[in-house]
Motif scaffolding. Structure first.
Motif, PDB file in Angstrom:
ATOM      1  N   ASN A  65       0.822  -1.207   0.000  1.00  0.00           N
ATOM      2  CA  ASN A  65       0.000   0.000   0.000  1.00  0.00           C
ATOM      3  C   ASN A  65       0.861   1.263   0.000  1.00  0.00           C
ATOM      4  O   ASN A  65       0.529   2.261  -0.661  1.00  0.00           O
TER       5      ASN A  65
ATOM      6  N   ARG B 103       2.108   1.677  -3.442  1.00  0.00           N
ATOM      7  CA  ARG B 103       1.054   2.183  -4.331  1.00  0.00           C
ATOM      8  C   ARG B 103       0.852   3.677  -4.147  1.00  0.00           C
ATOM      9  O   ARG B 103       0.690   4.422  -5.125  1.00  0.00           O
TER      10      ARG B 103
ATOM     11  N   LEU C  28      -0.069   1.689  -8.891  1.00  0.00           N
ATOM     12  CA  LEU C  28      -0.585   0.332  -8.746  1.00  0.00           C
ATOM     13  C   LEU C  28       0.451  -0.734  -9.082  1.00  0.00           C
ATOM     14  O   LEU C  28       0.575  -1.743  -8.374  1.00  0.00           O
TER      15      LEU C  28
ATOM     16  N   TRP D  80      -3.700  -9.043  -3.846  1.00  0.00           N
ATOM     17  CA  TRP D  80      -3.365  -8.666  -5.228  1.00  0.00           C
ATOM     18  C   TRP D  80      -4.656  -8.505  -6.046  1.00  0.00           C
ATOM     19  O   TRP D  80      -4.852  -7.500  -6.738  1.00  0.00           O
TER      20      TRP D  80
ATOM     21  N   LEU E  28      -6.547  -5.363  -5.070  1.00  0.00           N
ATOM     22  CA  LEU E  28      -5.989  -4.156  -5.680  1.00  0.00           C
ATOM     23  C   LEU E  28      -6.538  -3.954  -7.089  1.00  0.00           C
ATOM     24  O   LEU E  28      -6.955  -2.848  -7.460  1.00  0.00           O
TER      25      LEU E  28
ATOM     26  N   ILE F  62      -8.816  -0.811  -6.775  1.00  0.00           N
ATOM     27  CA  ILE F  62      -8.020   0.350  -7.186  1.00  0.00           C
ATOM     28  C   ILE F  62      -8.051   0.535  -8.704  1.00  0.00           C
ATOM     29  O   ILE F  62      -8.319   1.629  -9.199  1.00  0.00           O
TER      30      ILE F  62
END
Length: 615
Positions: free
Chosen positions: A397, A400, A405, A433, A436, A440
């Motif tokens: 995180n 990121r 990403l 994973w 995300l 995201i």
């Protein structure tokens, strides 16, 4: 190490080698360390400047390692300083004291001993006074600081420095402490013989004098004239001393009130010093309430001092380090103080097995725009705690937030490919994973592919299958897409029931999620599927076709049905005589399928216990 000599006799060497080995094998055992230190202290009947250099070096090494491990043990710092004094003299002992007060800055006992040592070994009163002032800064506010203040006053009494004595008392009478009353009595008595200018600040004295002079004008009639008669200097001083005494009594009343308020908490502090044993819950509650009180009182110095006291007693409790750091962060311009708190906790007291403090330290450094340092803190945790899921997720995180990403996915891929991560950690990382990509990036298809391509690796991972099912259940649908999504959800559930190696209870819980889905979002045929599944999941074992197939070695429900007949309704297991002779437990597989790891009690079937085997 085998050839290393501690400098003592053969018997002493053998004992020290044994104790040193025990410490190396269990470095967290305080009892082993204590035995080693005691054995080192008794080398050659007690060390002095004429002792064997090897014995001296060995003892110093043991003390250094011991106090690096447990730096808050003020009594051992004093013992080490006394030892150095007998071996190498004043300067060596002073160096140990300096290391000690740097390690436990708020120890009243250690500062008192250090200052007493300085008084006895130095003839420079200014140097001694400077040391006392350092100590007053570090421990003067302690509720039980009276031994230190007594030693300071005793030193000034030796020099007959009454002005210094009065100045010390003038500070002490404002401090809420256990023996505040006797200091005030001495202060009040001494004030009667001190010059007025020493008793109060100049502006306060000037105000008192003006009031007395104004109030003291007397008018006398002389014939036809009125004459103003001023008071004499002696009368003014007498009235000023009376006012000053009343002023001091007000100070006493305030100090008394503050002391009484704190006595509620101080009286409950049963262990004001550090020890490796745990504190009972009542002690922890008292410290929490005491900190709450000082924070509400609003005095920064007193609150910070109480936190430091608390963290001697509660050094191994993460909650107080985190609370201290959070409180300090709320104070203006205290960035370095916050950093110091996190560093002390991370380097000395918070075990690596509980990385919460270190992770908060990383977040703090990120807040201060020191992103690379924050990453290094994460890497340091993983160096000592490889495969720690929370730390890996936090690092991903962090990556990121500052690298996008792909940087986060790179962290997950590196850890999944690493040999340091076990299969259970990798399963959890795969779900992160996928999360995300879903949350995201917004790519449901890519997230689904991650789950689908990796499911065969993690057939016995609870987090993987729970997250996979919830992922599909949480996808938004419409009338046009519901049928397609139903097939996906049904397939995941089927894989859980037929392919996964999850415990029975976990499969049952996940099936209940799917059954709720059928009732809430299913079609007109959902009731039929729901009732069939309810039979399979919640019915007796005799009608659970899927479970009977999973229990059977050949994967056929009919095989289990045959055993059910043989075992009078109990699913049982088939007996493999050859396996029993090898010492294998014939019930292991059954109990694993029921959500247990092995036969209760860890028992094994032996040839001498034929009654344990079902025929």
């Amino acid at each position: 190490m085998a050839d290393y000599s501690f400098g003592g006799s053969d018997e002493e060497n053998a004992e020290l080698k044994k104790l040193n080995t025990e410490v190396a094998e269990d470095p967290d055992s305080f009892e082993n360390w204590e035995k080693l230190v005691r054995a080192a202290e008794s080398l050659e009947g007690g060390l002095n400047r004429n002792s064997n250099p090897q014995s001296i070096a060995a003892t110093r090494d043991i003390y250094d390692r011991f106090l690096a491990k447990f730096p808050l043990l003020f009594g051992y710092w004093k013992k080490y300083a006394d030892l150095e004094f007998s071996i190498a003299g004043t300067e060596a002992a002073e160096l140990v004291y300096e290391r000690g007060v740097a390690s436990i800055t708020n120890s009243v006992d250690l500062w008192t001993n250090y200052c007493a040592f300085k008084v006895e070994t130095s003839h420079d009163s200014e140097v001694i006074r400077e040391l006392f002032e350092r100590g007053a800064t570090c421990v003067g506010l302690d509720f039980l600081a009276h031994p230190f203040w007594d030693k300071y006053l005793e030193f000034e009494e030796r020099l007959e420095a009454n002005d210094k004595i009065f100045a010390i008392l003038d500070r002490v009478v404002h401090i809420p402490m256990h023996q505040y009353a006797r200091y005030f009595e001495r202060y009040r008595q001494l004030a009667q013989s001190r010059p007025l200018q020493e008793l109060l600040p100049p502006d306060t004295l000037a105000q008192f004098r003006l009031e007395i002079e104004t109030e003291g004008l007397a008018t006398v009639q002389a014939g036809s004239h009125q004459i103003n008669v001023e008071k004499g200097e002696l009368e003014i001083e007498r009235e000023m001393r009376t006012r000053i005494d009343n002023f001091h009594l007000e100070i006493f009343a305030r100090t008394q009130t503050e002391t009484t308020k704190r006595w509620t908490y101080e009286s409950e502090v049963k262990r004001p010093y550090f020890h490796v044993t745990e504190l009972d819950e009542g002690q922890l509650v008292n410290w929490r309430k005491y900190l709450d009180f000082e924070e509400v009182e609003g005095d920064y110095m007193r609150t910070a001092f109480l936190y430091e006291r608390c963290l001697v007693t509660c050094a191994y409790y993460d909650e107080f380090w985190l609370r201290y750091a959070r409180w300090m962060l709320a104070q203006p311009t205290k960035e370095e103080e916050v950093r110091n708190i996190y560093q002390r906790a991370s380097m000395l007291y918070a075990p690596i097995s509980r990385p919460a403090v270190r992770l908060h330290y990383a977040y703090f450094e990120e807040l201060c725009n020191r992103v690379e340092l924050a990453k290094d803190i994460h890497q340091a945790i993983l160096l000592n705690l490889p495969g720690h899921i929370e730390t890996i997720v936090s690092l991903a995180n962090l990556s990121r937030r500052h690298g996008g990403l792909e940087a986060a996915i790179a962290v997950y891929k590196a850890q999944i490919d690493s040999t340091d991560c076990d299969i259970y950690a990798k399963a959890a990382l795969v779900t992160e994973w996928a999360r995300l990509l879903w949350k995201i990036k917004g790519s449901v298809d890519e997230a689904r592919q991650v789950f689908q391509k990796n499911q065969h690796w993690y057939l016995d991972s609870r987090p993987f299958w729970i997250n996979y099912l919830l992922f599909e259940l949480e996808q938004p649908t419409s009338a046009e897409t519901e049928a397609t999504q139903y097939q996906r959800i049904k397939q995941v559930h089927e894989d859980i029931r037929r392919k996964s190696h999850l415990p029975l209870l976990t499969m049952k819980d996940l099936s209940h999620y799917y059954m709720v889905y059928l009732l809430e979002r299913g079609t007109k045929d959902a009731a039929k599927e729901y009732m069939m599944l309810d039979r399979e999941v919640n019915g007796p074992f005799s009608i659970q076709q899927t479970m009977k197939a999973k229990v059977a070695d050949d994967g056929k429900a009919t095989t289990t049905d045959r055993r059910l007949l043989m075992e009078n309704g109990h699913p049982g297991v088939e007996v493999d005589e050859a396996a029993i002779r090898r010492g294998e437990n014939p019930y292991t597989k059954y109990y694993q399928q029921q959500g247990e790891h092995s036969l209760p009690g860890g028992s094994q079937v032996s040839l001498s216990s034929p009654s344990n085997v079902h025929h």
